[in-house]
Scaffold this motif. Structure first.
Motif, PDB file in Angstrom:
ATOM      1  N   ILE A 304    -109.093  -4.157  39.992  1.00  0.00           N
ATOM      2  CA  ILE A 304    -110.328  -3.383  39.912  1.00  0.00           C
ATOM      3  C   ILE A 304    -110.406  -2.520  41.168  1.00  0.00           C
ATOM      4  CG2 ILE A 304    -112.840  -3.518  39.858  1.00  0.00           C
ATOM      5  CD1 ILE A 304    -112.493  -6.234  38.426  1.00  0.00           C
ATOM      6  N   THR A 305    -110.538  -1.226  41.007  1.00  0.00           N
ATOM      7  CA  THR A 305    -110.463  -0.297  42.132  1.00  0.00           C
ATOM      8  C   THR A 305    -111.712  -0.355  43.006  1.00  0.00           C
ATOM      9  OG1 THR A 305    -109.058   1.212  40.874  1.00  0.00           O
ATOM     10  CG2 THR A 305    -110.199   2.122  42.797  1.00  0.00           C
ATOM     11  N   VAL A 306    -111.493  -0.455  44.319  1.00  0.00           N
ATOM     12  CA  VAL A 306    -112.570  -0.328  45.313  1.00  0.00           C
ATOM     13  C   VAL A 306    -112.320   0.992  46.022  1.00  0.00           C
ATOM     14  CG1 VAL A 306    -113.667  -1.328  47.338  1.00  0.00           C
ATOM     15  CG2 VAL A 306    -112.701  -2.822  45.567  1.00  0.00           C
ATOM     16  N   ALA A 307    -113.215   1.970  45.799  1.00  0.00           N
ATOM     17  CA  ALA A 307    -112.960   3.326  46.271  1.00  0.00           C
ATOM     18  C   ALA A 307    -113.061   3.452  47.785  1.00  0.00           C
ATOM     19  CB  ALA A 307    -113.930   4.303  45.603  1.00  0.00           C
ATOM     20  N   SER A 308    -113.986   2.724  48.411  1.00  0.00           N
ATOM     21  CA  SER A 308    -114.175   2.860  49.852  1.00  0.00           C
ATOM     22  C   SER A 308    -114.789   1.590  50.409  1.00  0.00           C
ATOM     23  CB  SER A 308    -115.080   4.057  50.163  1.00  0.00           C
ATOM     24  OG  SER A 308    -116.350   3.897  49.547  1.00  0.00           O
ATOM     25  N   ASP A 309    -114.702   1.446  51.725  1.00  0.00           N
ATOM     26  CA  ASP A 309    -115.314   0.293  52.372  1.00  0.00           C
ATOM     27  C   ASP A 309    -116.816   0.302  52.127  1.00  0.00           C
ATOM     28  OD1 ASP A 309    -112.766   0.125  53.335  1.00  0.00           O
ATOM     29  OD2 ASP A 309    -113.303   0.146  55.463  1.00  0.00           O
ATOM     30  N   GLY A 310    -117.393  -0.889  51.952  1.00  0.00           N
ATOM     31  CA  GLY A 310    -118.838  -0.949  51.799  1.00  0.00           C
ATOM     32  C   GLY A 310    -119.301  -2.281  51.260  1.00  0.00           C
ATOM     33  N   TYR A 311    -120.619  -2.370  51.147  1.00  0.00           N
ATOM     34  CA  TYR A 311    -121.267  -3.601  50.689  1.00  0.00           C
ATOM     35  C   TYR A 311    -121.562  -3.447  49.202  1.00  0.00           C
ATOM     36  CZ  TYR A 311    -124.178  -7.793  51.151  1.00  0.00           C
ATOM     37  OH  TYR A 311    -124.695  -9.061  51.060  1.00  0.00           O
ATOM     38  N   TYR A 312    -120.884  -4.252  48.390  1.00  0.00           N
ATOM     39  CA  TYR A 312    -120.916  -4.060  46.943  1.00  0.00           C
ATOM     40  C   TYR A 312    -121.658  -5.186  46.227  1.00  0.00           C
ATOM     41  CZ  TYR A 312    -117.467  -0.288  47.224  1.00  0.00           C
ATOM     42  OH  TYR A 312    -116.819   0.888  47.479  1.00  0.00           O
ATOM     43  N   ARG A 313    -122.450  -4.770  45.255  1.00  0.00           N
ATOM     44  CA  ARG A 313    -122.933  -5.751  44.287  1.00  0.00           C
ATOM     45  C   ARG A 313    -121.883  -5.855  43.189  1.00  0.00           C
ATOM     46  NH1 ARG A 313    -128.187  -4.826  40.557  1.00  0.00           N
ATOM     47  NH2 ARG A 313    -126.647  -3.639  39.357  1.00  0.00           N
ATOM     48  N   ILE A 314    -121.381  -7.080  42.980  1.00  0.00           N
ATOM     49  CA  ILE A 314    -120.328  -7.311  41.991  1.00  0.00           C
ATOM     50  C   ILE A 314    -120.911  -8.148  40.862  1.00  0.00           C
ATOM     51  CG2 ILE A 314    -118.002  -8.204  41.599  1.00  0.00           C
ATOM     52  CD1 ILE A 314    -117.605  -8.051  44.659  1.00  0.00           C
ATOM     53  N   ARG A 315    -120.711  -7.701  39.654  1.00  0.00           N
ATOM     54  CA  ARG A 315    -121.134  -8.462  38.484  1.00  0.00           C
ATOM     55  C   ARG A 315    -119.940  -8.668  37.561  1.00  0.00           C
ATOM     56  NH1 ARG A 315    -127.058  -5.851  36.774  1.00  0.00           N
ATOM     57  NH2 ARG A 315    -128.282  -7.048  38.293  1.00  0.00           N
ATOM     58  N   GLY A 316    -119.919  -9.824  36.911  1.00  0.00           N
ATOM     59  CA  GLY A 316    -118.862 -10.131  35.952  1.00  0.00           C
ATOM     60  C   GLY A 316    -119.389 -11.001  34.838  1.00  0.00           C
ATOM     61  N   ASN A 317    -118.995 -10.688  33.617  1.00  0.00           N
ATOM     62  CA  ASN A 317    -119.428 -11.446  32.445  1.00  0.00           C
ATOM     63  C   ASN A 317    -118.196 -11.770  31.615  1.00  0.00           C
ATOM     64  OD1 ASN A 317    -120.437 -12.258  29.870  1.00  0.00           O
ATOM     65  ND2 ASN A 317    -122.369 -11.226  30.328  1.00  0.00           N
ATOM     66  N   ARG A 318    -117.770 -13.032  31.665  1.00  0.00           N
ATOM     67  CA  ARG A 318    -116.519 -13.399  30.977  1.00  0.00           C
ATOM     68  C   ARG A 318    -116.716 -13.625  29.493  1.00  0.00           C
ATOM     69  NH1 ARG A 318    -115.173 -19.227  31.283  1.00  0.00           N
ATOM     70  NH2 ARG A 318    -113.030 -18.567  31.547  1.00  0.00           N
ATOM     71  N   VAL A 319    -117.969 -13.616  29.040  1.00  0.00           N
ATOM     72  CA  VAL A 319    -118.219 -13.682  27.597  1.00  0.00           C
ATOM     73  C   VAL A 319    -118.148 -12.282  27.000  1.00  0.00           C
ATOM     74  CG1 VAL A 319    -119.893 -14.274  25.827  1.00  0.00           C
ATOM     75  CG2 VAL A 319    -119.576 -15.786  27.776  1.00  0.00           C
ATOM     76  N   ASP A 320    -118.856 -11.344  27.624  1.00  0.00           N
ATOM     77  CA  ASP A 320    -118.788  -9.945  27.179  1.00  0.00           C
ATOM     78  C   ASP A 320    -117.543  -9.240  27.698  1.00  0.00           C
ATOM     79  OD1 ASP A 320    -121.204 -10.358  25.970  1.00  0.00           O
ATOM     80  OD2 ASP A 320    -122.393  -9.439  27.566  1.00  0.00           O
ATOM     81  N   MET A 321    -116.814  -9.881  28.610  1.00  0.00           N
ATOM     82  CA  MET A 321    -115.626  -9.299  29.250  1.00  0.00           C
ATOM     83  C   MET A 321    -115.968  -7.932  29.849  1.00  0.00           C
ATOM     84  SD  MET A 321    -113.163 -11.447  29.231  1.00  0.00           S
ATOM     85  CE  MET A 321    -111.583 -10.604  29.396  1.00  0.00           C
ATOM     86  N   ALA A 322    -117.017  -7.946  30.728  1.00  0.00           N
ATOM     87  CA  ALA A 322    -117.465  -6.723  31.383  1.00  0.00           C
ATOM     88  C   ALA A 322    -117.667  -6.998  32.871  1.00  0.00           C
ATOM     89  CB  ALA A 322    -118.758  -6.232  30.755  1.00  0.00           C
ATOM     90  N   TYR A 323    -117.558  -5.935  33.680  1.00  0.00           N
ATOM     91  CA  TYR A 323    -117.810  -6.070  35.121  1.00  0.00           C
ATOM     92  C   TYR A 323    -118.513  -4.815  35.621  1.00  0.00           C
ATOM     93  CZ  TYR A 323    -114.032  -2.796  36.286  1.00  0.00           C
ATOM     94  OH  TYR A 323    -113.242  -1.679  36.412  1.00  0.00           O
ATOM     95  N   GLU A 324    -119.099  -4.928  36.827  1.00  0.00           N
ATOM     96  CA  GLU A 324    -119.747  -3.795  37.475  1.00  0.00           C
ATOM     97  C   GLU A 324    -119.514  -3.888  38.969  1.00  0.00           C
ATOM     98  OE1 GLU A 324    -124.145  -3.361  38.743  1.00  0.00           O
ATOM     99  OE2 GLU A 324    -124.062  -2.666  36.663  1.00  0.00           O
ATOM    100  N   LEU A 325    -119.178  -2.769  39.587  1.00  0.00           N
ATOM    101  CA  LEU A 325    -118.972  -2.688  41.025  1.00  0.00           C
ATOM    102  C   LEU A 325    -119.887  -1.586  41.546  1.00  0.00           C
ATOM    103  CD1 LEU A 325    -116.947  -4.416  42.620  1.00  0.00           C
ATOM    104  CD2 LEU A 325    -115.439  -2.434  42.733  1.00  0.00           C
ATOM    105  N   LEU A 326    -120.917  -1.970  42.334  1.00  0.00           N
ATOM    106  CA  LEU A 326    -121.907  -1.017  42.811  1.00  0.00           C
ATOM    107  C   LEU A 326    -121.993  -1.083  44.330  1.00  0.00           C
ATOM    108  CD1 LEU A 326    -124.313   0.968  42.193  1.00  0.00           C
ATOM    109  CD2 LEU A 326    -125.776  -1.080  42.297  1.00  0.00           C
ATOM    110  N   LYS A 327    -121.662   0.022  44.995  1.00  0.00           N
ATOM    111  CA  LYS A 327    -121.787   0.089  46.441  1.00  0.00           C
ATOM    112  C   LYS A 327    -123.261   0.289  46.789  1.00  0.00           C
ATOM    113  CE  LYS A 327    -119.881   2.464  50.485  1.00  0.00           C
ATOM    114  NZ  LYS A 327    -118.982   3.556  50.947  1.00  0.00           N
ATOM    115  N   THR A 328    -123.786  -0.514  47.726  1.00  0.00           N
ATOM    116  CA  THR A 328    -125.205  -0.472  48.034  1.00  0.00           C
ATOM    117  C   THR A 328    -125.456  -0.260  49.523  1.00  0.00           C
ATOM    118  OG1 THR A 328    -125.337  -2.879  48.332  1.00  0.00           O
ATOM    119  CG2 THR A 328    -125.768  -2.022  46.120  1.00  0.00           C
TER     120      THR A 328
END
Length: 507
Positions: A304-328
């Protein structure tokens, strides 16, 4: 077994020779063969039975009874176990009987026998060894159940007479799982063993059986049933931590109220990450991007690509097989803050503390925490249990405040909003009231210049003993010991409440 082969060949030669002799010689009272028999072969040997074949060489009509006698000791007779052949009126030369009820992996000795009046004649002795049976195994109780894993095992109490070459547990969401389903492989041999079951789905009922395999086949223990927790935990492994897939890695986790959605905040460096369960790199336990970069997980997937250094909220759902990477980037917003409700006043992320910190002058009003200048990402409510979209947080007095936003523990977000003072017998207010400290932006500390007498002091937040520091100045401790003042005079006192370091300097 060499003895058996030789015996069988000898018996067969004798039979063939006799048949040839009889065929070529007219039977008379002078040349008729004496009644005799042979034990020719043992066939269809199993774990508990075998068939023994006998042959009447001469005197078929004269024998009143025939059969097989057998024993676990050599040279069996009719005084041992016997099986009587029923001829059903047929006077065949060849006869065979099946011995049942035998013990597995045991050597037996057998002879054909026939009775001639009071005389008993015996064929040659043959030996055979019964085959092994599948092992006997029991299933251990299931323990350490999480949302994606559990511990189990088994105990091979009887190897069935052959070496146990494989053992473990097998499991499925359907009853009576077999080794055709998911399974572990946990060594070989007899005795107890432990198994780790991984790659499970949260809030799902599974059925487990221990298994053991030898040359005779595979057997199973009793079935156990368990249900995984409705909590998902992923370890975040990637360039930020040198791909260390251990307890040193940060993790994200779901809560009892978030369903299958795991969440957490981690400071990441540019590069990539993967989400793993149970510190395993196996395909079922490794989750990455499905190759589309659209927030879809796959096993094991791409980084999973991390574009730049930072503080990220990471979400993952192994039932829906989805993820989210949000720099905050977080700050405080509200009527108590310098920018009001128009925009957040920024906080600074401290990597050493894994916290967002800042010193801000607040008025007696309200505030919340907000990220990325968007109300989509705001926290409020209970300071020790912040929630998205939670209530505004009240500020009671106007003053300089040390603000801490701690998102380091997944789904246990908290904050502190503290004004600081000095209290103690050495101060003008004694132990009854605090001497307020103000923020020194140049030196990034809270500071007060006050007169002290010989006595003791402590640092206290919000005029309350709920939060107070004492002990060594370079390593203050919550609730620590009183700090001695050994000489009266005018002092400049500083405090960094985040690093818990203070100075007391006599002017």
């Amino acid at each position: 077994m060499k003895r058996n082969i030789i015996t069988k060949l000898s018996a067969l030669a004798l039979v063939l020779a006799t048949i040839g002799f009889v065929a070529c010689t007219e039977e008379t009272s002078d040349n008729r063969l004496a009644p005799n028999l042979a034990t020719t072969q043992v066939i269809d040997v199993t774990s508990n039975s075998a068939t023994v074949v006998g042959y009447i060489i001469a005197g078929t009509e004269k024998f009143s009874e025939r059969g097989v006698c057998y024993s676990t000791s050599p040279d069996p007779t009719i005084d041992n176990d016997t099986i009587h052949w029923i001829d059903n009126g047929e006077k065949k030369a060849t006869f065979q009987v099946t011995i049942s009820g035998l013990t597995h992996v045991t050597t037996y000795y057998a002879k054909a026998y026939a009775k001639l009046g009071s005389e008993v004649k015996y064929g040659e002795e043959l030996s055979f060894t019964t085959l092994p049976i599948p092992p006997t195994v029991t299933t251990a109780d299931i323990t350490d159940i999480t949302s994606s894993s559990a511990k189990g095992g088994g105990n091979v109490t009887d190897n069935g007479g052959a070496t146990v070459t494989a053992r473990g547990v097998c499991w499925s969401t359907s009853q009576n799982p077999t080794i055709a389903n998911a399974k572990t492989t946990d060594g070989n041999g007899d005795g107890s063993y432990n198994s780790t079951i991984t790659g499970l789905m949260p809030n799902t009922t599974y059925y487990v059986r221990a298994y053991a395999t030898n040359s005779a086949g595979t057997s199973y223990g009793e079935q156990k049933e368990f249900t995984t927790l409705n909590i998902t935990k992923f370890w975040v492994v990637g360039d930020y931590n040198g791909w260390d897939n251990s307890d040193n890695a940060k993790y994200i986790i779901s809560s009892l109220t978030s369903g299958n959605q795991a969440e957490g905040y981690v400071y990441l460096t540019a590069g990539g990450i993967k989400l793993v369960t149970d510190h395993s790199w196996s395909d079922p336990a490794t989750f990455g991007d499905d190759g589309t970069n659209t927030g879809k997980l796959a096993n094991p997937g791409n980084n999973i690509t991390v574009a730049s250094d930072g503080y990220y909220r990471i979400r993952g759902n192994r039932v829906d097989m989805a993820y989210e990477l949000l720099k905050t980037d977080w700050g405080v917003i509200g009527s108590a803050t310098p920018l009001g409700w128009g925009d957040e006043t920024p906080l600074q992320y401290n990597q050493t503390l894994s916290q967002w910190i800042g010193a801000i002058h607040l008025t007696n009003a309200e505030l919340k925490f907000r990220a990325n200048h968007s109300w989509d990402y705001n926290l409020g409510g209970d300071k020790n249990a912040l929630s998205y979209g939670g209530d505004n947080i009240a500020v009671d007095l106007e003053d300089d405040y040390a603000i801490t936003l701690d998102l380091s523990t997944p789904n246990e977000y908290k904050c502190s909003i503290n004004r600081w003072g000095i209290i103690g017998s050495a101060t003008a207010g004694g132990w009854g009231s605090d001497q307020n400290m103000a923020w020194d932006a140049v030196n990034s500390v809270f500071k007060a210049t006050i007169d002290l007498v010989v006595g003791e002091i402590k640092f206290r937040a919000n005029d309350d003993w709920a939060v107070n520091f004492g002990g060594p100045l370079n390593a203050l401790e919550p609730g620590g010991a009183n700090i001695p003042i050994n000489e009266a005079g005018n002092y400049t006192i500083t405090l960094n409440p985040w690093t818990k370091v203070a100075t007391i300097t006599k002017n």
